[in-house]
Motif scaffolding. Structure first.
Motif, mmCIF file in Angstrom:
data_model
loop_
_atom_site.group_PDB
_atom_site.id
_atom_site.type_symbol
_atom_site.label_atom_id
_atom_site.label_comp_id
_atom_site.label_asym_id
_atom_site.label_seq_id
_atom_site.Cartn_x
_atom_site.Cartn_y
_atom_site.Cartn_z
ATOM 1 N N GLU A 169 0.910 -1.753 -0.099
ATOM 2 C CA GLU A 169 0.004 0.212 -0.031
ATOM 3 C C GLU A 169 0.856 1.193 0.560
ATOM 4 N N ILE A 170 2.213 1.071 0.846
ATOM 5 C CA ILE A 170 2.610 2.646 0.774
ATOM 6 C C ILE A 170 4.090 2.435 -0.708
ATOM 7 N N ALA A 171 4.117 1.405 -1.630
ATOM 8 C CA ALA A 171 4.239 1.769 -2.186
ATOM 9 C C ALA A 171 3.470 1.954 -4.256
ATOM 10 N N THR A 172 2.514 1.715 -3.871
ATOM 11 C CA THR A 172 1.236 2.297 -4.151
ATOM 12 C C THR A 172 1.253 3.648 -4.206
ATOM 13 N N TYR A 173 1.027 4.204 -3.264
ATOM 14 C CA TYR A 173 0.531 5.603 -2.735
ATOM 15 C C TYR A 173 1.372 6.509 -2.852
ATOM 16 N N LEU A 174 3.275 5.591 -3.260
ATOM 17 C CA LEU A 174 4.125 6.437 -3.336
ATOM 18 C C LEU A 174 4.886 6.691 -4.744
ATOM 19 N N ASN A 175 3.669 5.885 -5.138
ATOM 20 C CA ASN A 175 4.188 5.679 -6.676
ATOM 21 C C ASN A 175 3.094 5.470 -7.493
ATOM 22 N N PRO A 176 1.922 6.692 -7.003
ATOM 23 C CA PRO A 176 0.672 5.864 -8.378
ATOM 24 C C PRO A 176 0.319 5.822 -9.812
ATOM 25 N N ALA A 177 1.167 5.735 -10.732
ATOM 26 C CA ALA A 177 1.226 5.394 -11.798
ATOM 27 C C ALA A 177 2.199 4.007 -12.267
ATOM 28 N N GLN A 178 2.313 3.616 -11.508
ATOM 29 C CA GLN A 178 2.802 1.996 -11.709
ATOM 30 C C GLN A 178 1.597 1.577 -11.257
#
Length: 134
Positions: free
Chosen positions: A125-134
């Motif tokens: 979830e943190i990774a998705t939040y930090l990199n929303p375009a991926q």
């Protein structure tokens, strides 16, 4: 919360080194080969989870309850898993095996598994939040 988990992770790591040296040297002649392997398993898992606890403390902002639960699962899991193994091995080596600790070890393992599942969910979830375009 961050500071607490960093400190506990550091203490667990330190104790893992101490217990590992103690098991390899001071207990070498006292423990059977099987007991030595069990003791080493407790030390190894303690060190792994000291490290993941430190990573958790660095990676998570602890705004979500599940992030806090992740840290506590690792803390409690190590206490129940590794320390019950130490108790079982040492008591067995002294001829008075504390069988009450036997069921505690898998309970500790369950806490560690839950911690890893929650860690994976939270870090994703943190990774998705930090990199929303991926």
């Amino acid at each position: 919360m961050k500071e607490l988990f960093l400190i506990i992770g550091g203490v667990y790591g330190t104790l893992a080194v101490i217990f590992g040296a103690f098991g390899a040297h001071a207990l070498k002649k006292k423990l059977s080969e099987e007991q030595q392997k069990s003791f080493e398993t407790g030390v190894r898992y303690q060190m792994y989870h000291a490290l993941i606890l430190i990573v958790t403390a660095i990676a998570f902002p602890f705004r979500e309850v599940s992030q806090q639960i992740t840290g506590w699962c690792f803390v409690i899991g190590v206490l129940l898993f590794s320390f019950s193994i130490y108790g079982l091995v040492l008591s067995d080596a002294n001829g008075k095996k504390m069988r009450i600790l036997g069921p505690i070890t898998p309970l500790g393992g369950l806490f560690l598994i839950i911690g890893w599942i929650l860690f994976t969910i939270n870090i994703a979830e943190i990774a998705t939040y930090l990199n929303p375009a991926q």
